[in-house]
Design a protein around this motif. Structure first.
Motif, PDB file in Angstrom:
ATOM      1  N   PRO A  21       0.803  -1.227   0.000  1.00  0.00           N
ATOM      2  CA  PRO A  21       0.000   0.000   0.000  1.00  0.00           C
ATOM      3  C   PRO A  21       0.835   1.276   0.000  1.00  0.00           C
ATOM      4  O   PRO A  21       0.381   2.312  -0.486  1.00  0.00           O
ATOM      5  N   ASP A  22       2.075   1.220   0.539  1.00  0.00           N
ATOM      6  CA  ASP A  22       2.929   2.405   0.527  1.00  0.00           C
ATOM      7  C   ASP A  22       3.917   2.387  -0.631  1.00  0.00           C
ATOM      8  O   ASP A  22       4.875   3.159  -0.650  1.00  0.00           O
ATOM      9  N   GLY A  23       3.678   1.502  -1.631  1.00  0.00           N
ATOM     10  CA  GLY A  23       4.443   1.558  -2.876  1.00  0.00           C
ATOM     11  C   GLY A  23       5.707   0.727  -2.924  1.00  0.00           C
ATOM     12  O   GLY A  23       6.436   0.785  -3.918  1.00  0.00           O
ATOM     13  N   LEU A  24       5.991  -0.086  -1.901  1.00  0.00           N
ATOM     14  CA  LEU A  24       7.190  -0.925  -1.938  1.00  0.00           C
ATOM     15  C   LEU A  24       6.996  -2.087  -2.906  1.00  0.00           C
ATOM     16  O   LEU A  24       5.974  -2.767  -2.863  1.00  0.00           O
ATOM     17  N   PRO A  25       7.964  -2.374  -3.770  1.00  0.00           N
ATOM     18  CA  PRO A  25       7.886  -3.571  -4.599  1.00  0.00           C
ATOM     19  C   PRO A  25       7.844  -4.816  -3.710  1.00  0.00           C
ATOM     20  O   PRO A  25       8.385  -4.801  -2.593  1.00  0.00           O
ATOM     21  N   PRO A  26       7.217  -5.914  -4.173  1.00  0.00           N
ATOM     22  CA  PRO A  26       7.101  -7.109  -3.325  1.00  0.00           C
ATOM     23  C   PRO A  26       8.424  -7.612  -2.772  1.00  0.00           C
ATOM     24  O   PRO A  26       8.517  -7.976  -1.596  1.00  0.00           O
ATOM     25  N   ALA A  48       3.631   6.670  17.433  1.00  0.00           N
ATOM     26  CA  ALA A  48       4.264   6.074  16.250  1.00  0.00           C
ATOM     27  C   ALA A  48       4.175   7.034  15.070  1.00  0.00           C
ATOM     28  O   ALA A  48       3.221   7.827  14.950  1.00  0.00           O
ATOM     29  N   LEU A  49       5.172   6.979  14.209  1.00  0.00           N
ATOM     30  CA  LEU A  49       5.162   7.806  13.000  1.00  0.00           C
ATOM     31  C   LEU A  49       4.082   7.326  12.051  1.00  0.00           C
ATOM     32  O   LEU A  49       3.841   6.120  11.906  1.00  0.00           O
ATOM     33  N   SER A  50       3.438   8.262  11.380  1.00  0.00           N
ATOM     34  CA  SER A  50       2.475   7.896  10.336  1.00  0.00           C
ATOM     35  C   SER A  50       3.232   7.506   9.071  1.00  0.00           C
ATOM     36  O   SER A  50       4.426   7.787   8.926  1.00  0.00           O
ATOM     37  N   GLN A  51       2.531   6.873   8.146  1.00  0.00           N
ATOM     38  CA  GLN A  51       3.181   6.495   6.888  1.00  0.00           C
ATOM     39  C   GLN A  51       3.642   7.728   6.127  1.00  0.00           C
ATOM     40  O   GLN A  51       4.697   7.722   5.481  1.00  0.00           O
ATOM     41  N   LEU A  52       2.866   8.802   6.203  1.00  0.00           N
ATOM     42  CA  LEU A  52       3.271  10.048   5.538  1.00  0.00           C
ATOM     43  C   LEU A  52       4.571  10.584   6.126  1.00  0.00           C
ATOM     44  O   LEU A  52       5.444  11.069   5.394  1.00  0.00           O
ATOM     45  N   GLU A  53       4.712  10.504   7.441  1.00  0.00           N
ATOM     46  CA  GLU A  53       5.936  10.980   8.084  1.00  0.00           C
ATOM     47  C   GLU A  53       7.133  10.105   7.701  1.00  0.00           C
ATOM     48  O   GLU A  53       8.236  10.605   7.450  1.00  0.00           O
ATOM     49  N   ILE A  54       6.919   8.798   7.635  1.00  0.00           N
ATOM     50  CA  ILE A  54       7.995   7.889   7.234  1.00  0.00           C
ATOM     51  C   ILE A  54       8.422   8.186   5.806  1.00  0.00           C
ATOM     52  O   ILE A  54       9.617   8.304   5.499  1.00  0.00           O
ATOM     53  N   ASN A  55       7.444   8.328   4.911  1.00  0.00           N
ATOM     54  CA  ASN A  55       7.757   8.611   3.508  1.00  0.00           C
ATOM     55  C   ASN A  55       8.484   9.940   3.355  1.00  0.00           C
ATOM     56  O   ASN A  55       9.402  10.068   2.536  1.00  0.00           O
ATOM     57  N   ASP A  56       8.067  10.930   4.145  1.00  0.00           N
ATOM     58  CA  ASP A  56       8.705  12.246   4.046  1.00  0.00           C
ATOM     59  C   ASP A  56      10.171  12.171   4.452  1.00  0.00           C
ATOM     60  O   ASP A  56      11.040  12.767   3.798  1.00  0.00           O
ATOM     61  N   LEU A 114      12.127   9.515   4.280  1.00  0.00           N
ATOM     62  CA  LEU A 114      12.841   8.786   3.233  1.00  0.00           C
ATOM     63  C   LEU A 114      13.018   9.656   1.998  1.00  0.00           C
ATOM     64  O   LEU A 114      14.095   9.683   1.385  1.00  0.00           O
ATOM     65  N   ASP A 115      11.976  10.393   1.614  1.00  0.00           N
ATOM     66  CA  ASP A 115      12.048  11.236   0.418  1.00  0.00           C
ATOM     67  C   ASP A 115      13.131  12.304   0.547  1.00  0.00           C
ATOM     68  O   ASP A 115      13.803  12.651  -0.429  1.00  0.00           O
ATOM     69  N   ARG A 116      13.299  12.827   1.750  1.00  0.00           N
ATOM     70  CA  ARG A 116      14.281  13.903   1.960  1.00  0.00           C
ATOM     71  C   ARG A 116      15.667  13.380   2.320  1.00  0.00           C
ATOM     72  O   ARG A 116      16.594  14.166   2.488  1.00  0.00           O
ATOM     73  N   GLY A 117      15.789  12.052   2.462  1.00  0.00           N
ATOM     74  CA  GLY A 117      17.088  11.473   2.766  1.00  0.00           C
ATOM     75  C   GLY A 117      17.462  11.550   4.226  1.00  0.00           C
ATOM     76  O   GLY A 117      18.643  11.438   4.571  1.00  0.00           O
ATOM     77  N   PHE A 118      16.480  11.723   5.125  1.00  0.00           N
ATOM     78  CA  PHE A 118      16.741  11.772   6.553  1.00  0.00           C
ATOM     79  C   PHE A 118      16.621  10.361   7.137  1.00  0.00           C
ATOM     80  O   PHE A 118      15.793   9.564   6.700  1.00  0.00           O
ATOM     81  N   PRO A 119      17.413  10.025   8.145  1.00  0.00           N
ATOM     82  CA  PRO A 119      17.345   8.671   8.723  1.00  0.00           C
ATOM     83  C   PRO A 119      16.050   8.453   9.503  1.00  0.00           C
ATOM     84  O   PRO A 119      15.515   9.386  10.124  1.00  0.00           O
ATOM     85  N   LEU A 120      15.550   7.220   9.459  1.00  0.00           N
ATOM     86  CA  LEU A 120      14.400   6.868  10.285  1.00  0.00           C
ATOM     87  C   LEU A 120      14.888   6.700  11.720  1.00  0.00           C
ATOM     88  O   LEU A 120      15.900   6.051  11.965  1.00  0.00           O
ATOM     89  N   PRO A 121      14.186   7.269  12.697  1.00  0.00           N
ATOM     90  CA  PRO A 121      14.666   7.212  14.083  1.00  0.00           C
ATOM     91  C   PRO A 121      14.693   5.781  14.615  1.00  0.00           C
ATOM     92  O   PRO A 121      13.766   5.001  14.374  1.00  0.00           O
ATOM     93  N   GLU A 122      15.745   5.451  15.335  1.00  0.00           N
ATOM     94  CA  GLU A 122      15.924   4.076  15.811  1.00  0.00           C
ATOM     95  C   GLU A 122      14.870   3.693  16.837  1.00  0.00           C
ATOM     96  O   GLU A 122      14.543   2.521  16.991  1.00  0.00           O
ATOM     97  N   TRP A 123      14.333   4.675  17.581  1.00  0.00           N
ATOM     98  CA  TRP A 123      13.294   4.339  18.554  1.00  0.00           C
ATOM     99  C   TRP A 123      12.039   3.807  17.868  1.00  0.00           C
ATOM    100  O   TRP A 123      11.227   3.106  18.488  1.00  0.00           O
TER     101      TRP A 123
END
Length: 507
Positions: free
Chosen positions: A191-196, A288-296, A298-307
């Protein structure tokens, strides 16, 4: 071929018509062949479909939740002879044309748009071993033989497992004292566009953080019918031995299984644990981060927080969804002949090449017709085919992180939507630019003399004259070259790409 009393000699299969079903039909086919759709042994015919509509059960009174159907073109249906056991076979192939199954058609009826519905049993052809992660594509019987006795908690992992989802699974498994069966849908992008294959890798990256678990790839696909999707997913889960199903994401779950609906978790800053949200004081609570926040991020090249995301999972997500400036992109200019789209597209391509930050492929409408679509006419069907070819080539280039600039007329919304879908499924971006130069200005330019010929009746099928142009309603950008100079038009597009992260700011 002899299976279940159905005898089909090899020469019959060799001469039988072949057809490649649509994506959701191929997914259903794989579930039928694996036994995950038991008791079904094939696609439903009219009697079962009518009974399902009236009573919610098959014609023989067996329970089944939703229609599982197949349509074929009339040209193939007309080749069948349902009265002859040797004349009703169809070979069903995958997207590459390799035979997957034989179908004995027992029922056929016209539907719409030159298609026929067909019902009948299916049997696998060949060993079916192709595609990534074959070791995970096991049948329900194979999986059930591996599961320990007792309760089995099913998790349909159609998105990556971040720490809140992992905590929910751990809580549910502990509560039930259950083994976990993680079912990964692999028939389409997540649903968030990842290939299988990227989704599978991300789930594997979280495996060491799961309780005792078995993983299996399943050809589940979303039909856009929430209730039918939920019921079919539950039926498939039960076929794999699931006794309890964990409801995840936004999808419903049910269909006879006991369903666990987890409470919302939050991160507790005091000790770094995930707990029920209401058990954590607000000052110490992090949602928890929303999918929009996660995508944002990743799109900007910022690391996903380890927590929030285990580092191994984050690594796979960055591989699959690099920053926009490094990701493939299709810039698709559409407009009337003479609108200026080719001139603008060439200048945009030249400017990007001069900067040297990206490889650029220019797919000009006229060049494509000469090199890729020679022989096609200007009928609606051929125009659609031409745009689909452009969309396919563009998506394949963008899959490998190239920038593709396309500039066909592309008068029909459906074909443009197909190009967008292909790019998205390839993990690339898609920017639709409507070059909205008015028809009267395009006619005044008429560099090729096409409008003059169309007005004189010497040319038919001219977009804007006797053939419609469906104005885009989903364009990311609109430019009118009768109001903007070439330099201004190019600047508008380049600034849009920079503003949205698709290219580096120009100095």
């Amino acid at each position: 071929m002899n299976s279940g009393g159905w005898l089909l000699p090899e020469d019959v299969l060799r001469d039988a018509p072949a057809y490649t079903p649509r994506a959701y039909e191929l997914a259903d086919l794989e579930l039928l062949l694996s036994g995950a759709y038991a008791p079904l042994t094939g696609f439903l015919g009219r009697e079962d479909l009518a009974s399902l509509t009236r009573r919610g059960r098959l014609a023989d009174d067996r329970s089944w939740p939703a229609a599982v159907t197949l349509e074929i073109p009339a040209s193939i249906a007309e080749q069948l002879d349902l009265a002859s056991p040797l004349g009703r076979a169809i070979v069903l192939t995958d997207l590459e044309g390799a035979p997957v199954a034989a179908m004995e058609v027992s029922d056929s009826w016209p539907t719409k748009n030159g298609m026929y519905g067909v019902g009948g049993d299916v049997r696998r052809l060949g060993d079916g071993t192709h595609g990534p992660f074959q070791r995970l594509r096991r049948t329900p019987e194979e999986i059930k033989a591996l599961l320990p006795a007792g309760r089995v908690l099913g998790v349909i992992a159609d998105k990556p497992l971040h720490r809140p989802q992992l905590a929910q699974i751990a809580h549910a498994a502990k509560q039930l004292s259950a083994h976990v069966l993680v079912m990964i849908p692999t028939a389409e992008a997540s649903p968030d566009g990842l290939p299988p294959e990227a989704l599978v890798r991300s789930i594997f990256a979280a495996r060491d953080r799961l309780p005792s678990a078995t993983l299996v790839a399943v050809s589940l696909i979303r039909r856009g019918q929430e209730i039918a999707d939920a019921l079919l997913r539950a039926r498939v889960a039960a076929a794999y031995g699931v006794t309890h199903l964990l409801s995840t994401g936004d999808s419903l779950s049910g269909g006879g299984l006991r369903v666990l609906v987890p409470r919302e978790l939050a991160y507790d800053n005091r000790d770094g644990q995930w707990r029920w949200r209401d058990d954590i004081p607000p000052p110490s609570r992090k949602l928890a981060l929303s999918q929009l926040e996660i995508n944002d991020l990743l799109d900007r090249g910022f690391p996903l927080p380890e927590w929030h995301t285990p580092p191994a999972v984050a690594k796979e997500l960055v591989r699959a969804r690099p920053p926009r400036r490094q990701r493939g992109l299709v810039v698709f200019l559409t407009g009337l002949s003479g609108s200026g789209k080719s001139t603008v597209a060439r200048q945009v391509a030249d400017t990007v090449r001069e900067a040297g930050e990206r490889t650029v492929t220019l797919l000009d409408g006229d060049v494509v017709r000469r090199e890729l679509s020679a022989g096609l006419t200007f009928s609606k069907a051929d125009r659609d085919l031409n745009v689909r070819r452009i969309g396919w080539v563009a998506a394949e280039v963008a899959r490998h992180r190239g920038l593709v600039i396309c500039c066909p007329i592309a008068p029909y919304a459906e074909a443009r939507a197909d190009a967008r879908r292909r790019a998205t499924q390839a993990g690339a971006g898609f920017v639709l630019v409507h070059v909205s130069t008015p028809l009267e200005v395009c006619e005044q330019r008429d560099r090729k003399g096409l409008y003059a010929k169309a007005r004189a009746g010497e040319l038919t099928g001219m977009t804007g004259i006797d053939d419609p142009y469906e104005t885009p309603t989903d364009a990311e950008l609109t430019i009118d070259t009768s109001e903007l100079s070439l330099a201004e038009s190019v600047k508008t597009i380049l600034e849009f790409l920079t503003e949205h992260g698709w290219s580096e700011p120009r100095r």
